[in-house]
Write a protein that holds these residues in place. Structure first.
Motif, PDB file in Angstrom:
ATOM      1  N   GLN A  35      -8.701 -29.688 -68.294  1.00 27.92           N
ATOM      2  CA  GLN A  35      -7.980 -28.490 -67.859  1.00 27.92           C
ATOM      3  C   GLN A  35      -7.336 -28.699 -66.493  1.00 27.92           C
ATOM      4  O   GLN A  35      -6.251 -28.186 -66.227  1.00 27.92           O
ATOM      5  N   PHE A  36      -8.017 -29.447 -65.610  1.00 29.01           N
ATOM      6  CA  PHE A  36      -7.516 -29.659 -64.261  1.00 29.01           C
ATOM      7  C   PHE A  36      -6.402 -30.709 -64.217  1.00 29.01           C
ATOM      8  O   PHE A  36      -5.531 -30.649 -63.350  1.00 29.01           O
ATOM      9  N   ALA A  37      -6.378 -31.642 -65.150  1.00 29.94           N
ATOM     10  CA  ALA A  37      -5.416 -32.749 -65.121  1.00 29.94           C
ATOM     11  C   ALA A  37      -3.962 -32.293 -64.999  1.00 29.94           C
ATOM     12  O   ALA A  37      -3.226 -32.818 -64.147  1.00 29.94           O
ATOM     13  N   PRO A  38      -3.476 -31.324 -65.791  1.00 36.51           N
ATOM     14  CA  PRO A  38      -2.076 -30.925 -65.633  1.00 36.51           C
ATOM     15  C   PRO A  38      -1.799 -30.240 -64.293  1.00 36.51           C
ATOM     16  O   PRO A  38      -0.704 -30.365 -63.739  1.00 36.51           O
ATOM     17  N   VAL A  39      -2.784 -29.539 -63.760  1.00 37.02           N
ATOM     18  CA  VAL A  39      -2.635 -28.918 -62.433  1.00 37.02           C
ATOM     19  C   VAL A  39      -2.485 -30.018 -61.380  1.00 37.02           C
ATOM     20  O   VAL A  39      -1.597 -29.970 -60.521  1.00 37.02           O
ATOM     21  N   TYR A  40      -3.364 -31.010 -61.448  1.00 35.24           N
ATOM     22  CA  TYR A  40      -3.342 -32.137 -60.505  1.00 35.24           C
ATOM     23  C   TYR A  40      -1.988 -32.848 -60.571  1.00 35.24           C
ATOM     24  O   TYR A  40      -1.371 -33.115 -59.543  1.00 35.24           O
ATOM     25  N   ASP A  41      -1.521 -33.118 -61.789  1.00 38.31           N
ATOM     26  CA  ASP A  41      -0.238 -33.795 -61.966  1.00 38.31           C
ATOM     27  C   ASP A  41       0.925 -32.955 -61.436  1.00 38.31           C
ATOM     28  O   ASP A  41       1.819 -33.471 -60.767  1.00 38.31           O
ATOM     29  N   ALA A  42       0.916 -31.653 -61.721  1.00 38.68           N
ATOM     30  CA  ALA A  42       2.011 -30.776 -61.288  1.00 38.68           C
ATOM     31  C   ALA A  42       2.083 -30.694 -59.763  1.00 38.68           C
ATOM     32  O   ALA A  42       3.165 -30.785 -59.171  1.00 38.68           O
ATOM     33  N   VAL A  43       0.934 -30.529 -59.120  1.00 34.15           N
ATOM     34  CA  VAL A  43       0.929 -30.440 -57.653  1.00 34.15           C
ATOM     35  C   VAL A  43       1.337 -31.782 -57.045  1.00 34.15           C
ATOM     36  O   VAL A  43       2.041 -31.824 -56.034  1.00 34.15           O
ATOM     37  N   SER A  44       0.934 -32.881 -57.679  1.00 28.11           N
ATOM     38  CA  SER A  44       1.312 -34.204 -57.152  1.00 28.11           C
ATOM     39  C   SER A  44       2.831 -34.372 -57.119  1.00 28.11           C
ATOM     40  O   SER A  44       3.357 -35.029 -56.220  1.00 28.11           O
ATOM     41  N   GLN A  45       3.530 -33.769 -58.066  1.00 24.58           N
ATOM     42  CA  GLN A  45       4.988 -33.875 -58.123  1.00 24.58           C
ATOM     43  C   GLN A  45       5.664 -33.150 -56.952  1.00 24.58           C
ATOM     44  O   GLN A  45       6.806 -33.441 -56.614  1.00 24.58           O
ATOM     45  N   GLN A  46       4.953 -32.218 -56.329  1.00 26.38           N
ATOM     46  CA  GLN A  46       5.517 -31.411 -55.247  1.00 26.38           C
ATOM     47  C   GLN A  46       5.299 -32.023 -53.864  1.00 26.38           C
ATOM     48  O   GLN A  46       5.791 -31.494 -52.875  1.00 26.38           O
ATOM     49  N   HIS A  47       4.547 -33.130 -53.793  1.00 22.24           N
ATOM     50  CA  HIS A  47       4.184 -33.702 -52.482  1.00 22.24           C
ATOM     51  C   HIS A  47       4.391 -35.215 -52.499  1.00 22.24           C
ATOM     52  O   HIS A  47       3.450 -35.982 -52.683  1.00 22.24           O
ATOM     53  N   ALA A  93      -3.691 -23.968 -59.787  1.00 17.88           N
ATOM     54  CA  ALA A  93      -2.532 -24.535 -59.083  1.00 17.88           C
ATOM     55  C   ALA A  93      -2.361 -23.957 -57.685  1.00 17.88           C
ATOM     56  O   ALA A  93      -2.068 -24.688 -56.735  1.00 17.88           O
ATOM     57  N   THR A  94      -2.562 -22.657 -57.539  1.00 21.80           N
ATOM     58  CA  THR A  94      -2.416 -22.019 -56.223  1.00 21.80           C
ATOM     59  C   THR A  94      -3.466 -22.544 -55.254  1.00 21.80           C
ATOM     60  O   THR A  94      -3.147 -22.906 -54.112  1.00 21.80           O
ATOM     61  N   GLN A  95      -4.708 -22.593 -55.697  1.00 23.62           N
ATOM     62  CA  GLN A  95      -5.791 -23.086 -54.837  1.00 23.62           C
ATOM     63  C   GLN A  95      -5.540 -24.537 -54.423  1.00 23.62           C
ATOM     64  O   GLN A  95      -5.722 -24.903 -53.255  1.00 23.62           O
ATOM     65  N   PHE A  96      -5.130 -25.360 -55.381  1.00 30.19           N
ATOM     66  CA  PHE A  96      -4.917 -26.771 -55.087  1.00 30.19           C
ATOM     67  C   PHE A  96      -3.732 -26.956 -54.146  1.00 30.19           C
ATOM     68  O   PHE A  96      -3.796 -27.742 -53.201  1.00 30.19           O
ATOM     69  N   SER A  97      -2.655 -26.216 -54.355  1.00 32.20           N
ATOM     70  CA  SER A  97      -1.499 -26.298 -53.449  1.00 32.20           C
ATOM     71  C   SER A  97      -1.885 -25.889 -52.038  1.00 32.20           C
ATOM     72  O   SER A  97      -1.468 -26.522 -51.057  1.00 32.20           O
ATOM     73  N   GLN A  98      -2.690 -24.833 -51.925  1.00 31.75           N
ATOM     74  CA  GLN A  98      -3.152 -24.386 -50.604  1.00 31.75           C
ATOM     75  C   GLN A  98      -4.029 -25.447 -49.946  1.00 31.75           C
ATOM     76  O   GLN A  98      -3.936 -25.674 -48.732  1.00 31.75           O
TER      77      GLN A  98
END
Length: 123
Positions: A35-47, A93-98
């Motif tokens: 469940q976390f993998a797509p969140v991790y990948d999406a946030v990685s694309q932003q940084h 995603a919000t928590q990870f981005s923060q």
């Protein structure tokens, strides 16, 4: 930046050579990891200025043990070679981005001073 898979042999160099490194310790059989993998990948694309590494705890059991991984997923963040965050459990995603922004915003002079004080107290 896309996520990279890191082995035990590559882990120290990854931490040494990059200013900020997030590490996702995961396993293929782990539901929350999936469940976390797509969140991790999406946030990685932003940084683009941050390294996002993944460690498969099944393939890298010695590295997971050395890192003290007892529950997965576990997320760690290193800044200037210092472990500044470690927590088991998936983030949204919000928590990870923060979290990424918080690690970027750390006063590393203060962090290094705290580490030095802790080391002096242990000697």
């Amino acid at each position: 930046m896309a996520t990279i898979n890191v082995t035990e042999a590559e882990f120290p160099q990854t931490i040494e050579e990059n200013d900020i490194v997030f590490v996702d310790f995961w396993a293929d059989w782990c539901g929350p990891c999936k469940q976390f993998a797509p969140v991790y990948d999406a946030v990685s694309q932003q940084h683009e200025d941050v390294v996002f590494a993944k460690v498969d705890t099944e393939a890298e059991q010695r590295l997971a043990a050395a890192a003290g991984i007892t529950s997965i997923p576990t997320l760690m963040a290193f800044r200037e070679k210092v472990l500044v965050f470690s927590q088991a459990g998936a983030l949204n995603a919000t928590q990870f981005s923060q979290l990424v922004e918080a690690v970027k915003g750390l006063d590393m002079q203060e962090v290094h001073a705290q580490v030095a004080a802790q080391q002096a107290g242990q000697e």
